[in-house]
Design an enzyme around this catalytic site. Structure first.
Site, PDB file in Angstrom:
ATOM      1  N   ASP A 188      49.606   5.782 -70.067  1.00  0.00           N
ATOM      2  CA  ASP A 188      49.568   6.275 -71.446  1.00  0.00           C
ATOM      3  C   ASP A 188      48.113   6.369 -71.859  1.00  0.00           C
ATOM      4  O   ASP A 188      47.366   5.390 -71.763  1.00  0.00           O
ATOM      5  CB  ASP A 188      50.327   5.315 -72.372  1.00  0.00           C
ATOM      6  CG  ASP A 188      50.322   5.825 -73.798  1.00  0.00           C
ATOM      7  OD1 ASP A 188      50.513   7.036 -73.998  1.00  0.00           O
ATOM      8  OD2 ASP A 188      50.113   5.009 -74.722  1.00  0.00           O
ATOM      9  N   GLU A 272      50.783  12.147 -69.305  1.00  0.00           N
ATOM     10  CA  GLU A 272      51.124  13.140 -70.316  1.00  0.00           C
ATOM     11  C   GLU A 272      50.207  14.350 -70.156  1.00  0.00           C
ATOM     12  O   GLU A 272      49.018  14.188 -69.853  1.00  0.00           O
ATOM     13  CB  GLU A 272      50.905  12.558 -71.707  1.00  0.00           C
ATOM     14  CG  GLU A 272      52.063  11.789 -72.234  1.00  0.00           C
ATOM     15  CD  GLU A 272      51.683  11.139 -73.542  1.00  0.00           C
ATOM     16  OE1 GLU A 272      52.295  11.460 -74.557  1.00  0.00           O
ATOM     17  OE2 GLU A 272      50.743  10.318 -73.537  1.00  0.00           O
ATOM     18  N   CYS A 325      62.454   3.765 -77.698  1.00  0.00           N
ATOM     19  CA  CYS A 325      62.531   2.388 -77.221  1.00  0.00           C
ATOM     20  C   CYS A 325      62.878   2.453 -75.740  1.00  0.00           C
ATOM     21  O   CYS A 325      63.844   3.099 -75.348  1.00  0.00           O
ATOM     22  CB  CYS A 325      63.598   1.620 -77.986  1.00  0.00           C
ATOM     23  SG  CYS A 325      64.094   0.095 -77.171  1.00  0.00           S
ATOM     24  N   CYS A 328      66.637   0.806 -75.024  1.00  0.00           N
ATOM     25  CA  CYS A 328      67.911   1.405 -75.411  1.00  0.00           C
ATOM     26  C   CYS A 328      67.796   2.895 -75.730  1.00  0.00           C
ATOM     27  O   CYS A 328      68.798   3.564 -75.943  1.00  0.00           O
ATOM     28  CB  CYS A 328      68.501   0.657 -76.602  1.00  0.00           C
ATOM     29  SG  CYS A 328      67.529   0.865 -78.089  1.00  0.00           S
ATOM     30  N   CYS A 348      68.053  -2.567 -80.761  1.00  0.00           N
ATOM     31  CA  CYS A 348      68.345  -3.642 -79.803  1.00  0.00           C
ATOM     32  C   CYS A 348      67.454  -4.868 -80.017  1.00  0.00           C
ATOM     33  O   CYS A 348      67.657  -5.895 -79.379  1.00  0.00           O
ATOM     34  CB  CYS A 348      68.240  -3.133 -78.366  1.00  0.00           C
ATOM     35  SG  CYS A 348      66.569  -2.730 -77.867  1.00  0.00           S
ATOM     36  N   ASP A 355      51.614   0.706 -76.466  1.00  0.00           N
ATOM     37  CA  ASP A 355      51.107   1.470 -75.322  1.00  0.00           C
ATOM     38  C   ASP A 355      51.922   1.242 -74.059  1.00  0.00           C
ATOM     39  O   ASP A 355      52.207   2.179 -73.311  1.00  0.00           O
ATOM     40  CB  ASP A 355      49.640   1.122 -75.072  1.00  0.00           C
ATOM     41  CG  ASP A 355      48.764   1.519 -76.239  1.00  0.00           C
ATOM     42  OD1 ASP A 355      49.032   2.581 -76.834  1.00  0.00           O
ATOM     43  OD2 ASP A 355      47.819   0.771 -76.560  1.00  0.00           O
TER      44      ASP A 355
HETATM   45 ZN   LIG Z   1      65.828  -0.582 -78.391  1.00  0.00          ZN
END
Ligand SMILES: [Zn+2]
Length: 371
Positions: A188, A272, A325, A328, A348, A355
């Site tokens: 990242d 990226e 996230c 999840c 979650c 980062d």
């Molecule tokens: Zn989550």
């Protein structure tokens, strides 16, 4: 697979006084021809609405001093001009019309091509023979393998007062069959640390420019009090150029080492596809973005990985790596705010470092794309 590759090697050169003068003259002539041809093309277009195909040879009768310098340098000036034109016609919205080269702004260099071995390294790489210039003393840092073919040389007089010869070699090589990658890493982009990896590692990135910055500011201030174009002023300019050069060299060295380390550890690097120019202009991060050279690292990684049978995956720049996230998949738009360094997932409840979470997402998106 057998492929052709090019590699450019920069040599420091130590021309004698006569050679220095001839180098300056050749650089001047290349610039002169470039400007002259551009002017004539513009004029011709104004009068006839047609494009003019002119060559440096047409100017040699009118300007006999052009005969004294390496003619390939002038040919390359023509090629550079043609390239400037075609780039402009391809994308006139973003690329400007070719500009005239100003004496003190244009890069002081010329390029010449090797024809039937007229350019060659002699005496075990201690001298470089060039057309018109003859033998120029150069310093070689590592032996060039015999199978490399010399294609062209760019002679440059750097702002810091040194001479360099950048030699372009061509060679054939076997690139290893890309193997199915096993060790993935996501990087990242971070303007402060260069990058944060999905294994929560940051390179020990020294901010060279910041460190030299105070020194530079002091020298710039001194320069501003001097009489422009006086001897002292020129001397001071050289001093500043040397400082800039040192920053550039240290940074490049550091990036090579970092890239080599990553290539040794992983065989697939996911990054990226950022538009770094836009980042540096929009987020008030200009100085650190320009300073840290993430784009250069990306380029180095790409070719070093290919050499070792690894690969690089570029993730779409609109992929919301920092918002998702990793555990999840919940999209937390609060993290659009760059000052949010750590956050808890509302769905979650997992605690995330901004980062590292983004790097993990980039890694997994890369994995998904490749399979
Ligand atoms: Zn989550």
């Amino acid at each position: 697979m057998q492929v052709k590759r090019h590699v450019a090697v920069v040599y420091r050169a130590y021309p004698n006084r006569g050679q220095c003068a001839l180098i300056e003259r050749t650089i001047g002539c290349a610039r002169f021809v470039y400007n002259q041809m551009l002017a004539d093309r513009i004029e011709h277009y104004k009068q006839t609405k047609e494009s003019l195909r002119n060559t440096p040879a047409q100017y040699k009768d009118r300007f006999p001093f052009l005969k004294e310098v390496d003619s390939m340098a002038l040919c390359n000036a023509q090629l550079h001009l043609n390239r400037a034109y075609s780039r402009f016609f391809k994308d006139p919205q973003h690329v400007g019309f070719p500009k005239f080269k100003a004496k003190h702004k244009a890069k002081p260099s010329y390029t010449t091509n090797c024809i039937k071995g007229n350019i060659r390294l002699e005496d075990d790489g201690r001298y470089l023979r060039l057309p018109k210039l003859g033998r120029v003393r150069v310093r070689q840092h590592k032996r060039i393998p015999d199978d490399r073919v010399l294609k062209s040389v760019t002679v440059q007089h750097t702002r810091s007062g040194k001479y360099t010869m950048t030699i372009l070699f061509e060679y054939e090589t076997q690139i290893p069959e890309p193997r199915a990658p096993k060790y993935f890493v996501g990087l990242d982009y971070s303007s402060h640390d260069l990058y944060v990896s999905s294994d929560a590692e940051k390179p020990d990135y020294p901010r060279f420019y910041r460190r030299t910055e105070q020194c530079l500011a002091r020298e710039q201030r001194k320069l501003s009090h001097m009489q422009e174009q006086s001897n002292n002023w020129y001397r001071q300019k050289t001093k500043i150029a040397r400082l800039h050069e040192r920053v550039r060299n240290t940074r490049r060295d550091f990036l090579h080492k970092t890239a080599n380390k990553l290539v040794g550890q992983y065989d697939c690097v996911c990054v990226e596809d950022l538009n770094l120019q836009a980042v540096s202009q929009s987020l008030k991060l200009g100085k650190s973005t320009m300073d840290n050279g993430f784009g250069l690292l990306r380029d180095m990684l790409a070719y070093k990985l290919e050499k070792h049978g690894g690969c690089m995956v570029k993730i779409d720049r609109f992929y919301p790596s920092s918002q998702l996230c990793h555990d999840c998949g919940y999209k937390n738009t609060d993290t659009k705010n760059l000052s949010v360094r750590e956050w808890d997932c509302p769905q979650c409840g997992v605690h995330h470092d901004r980062d590292v979470n983004a790097a993990l997402n980039i890694r997994d998106e890369g994995k998904r794309l490749i399979s």
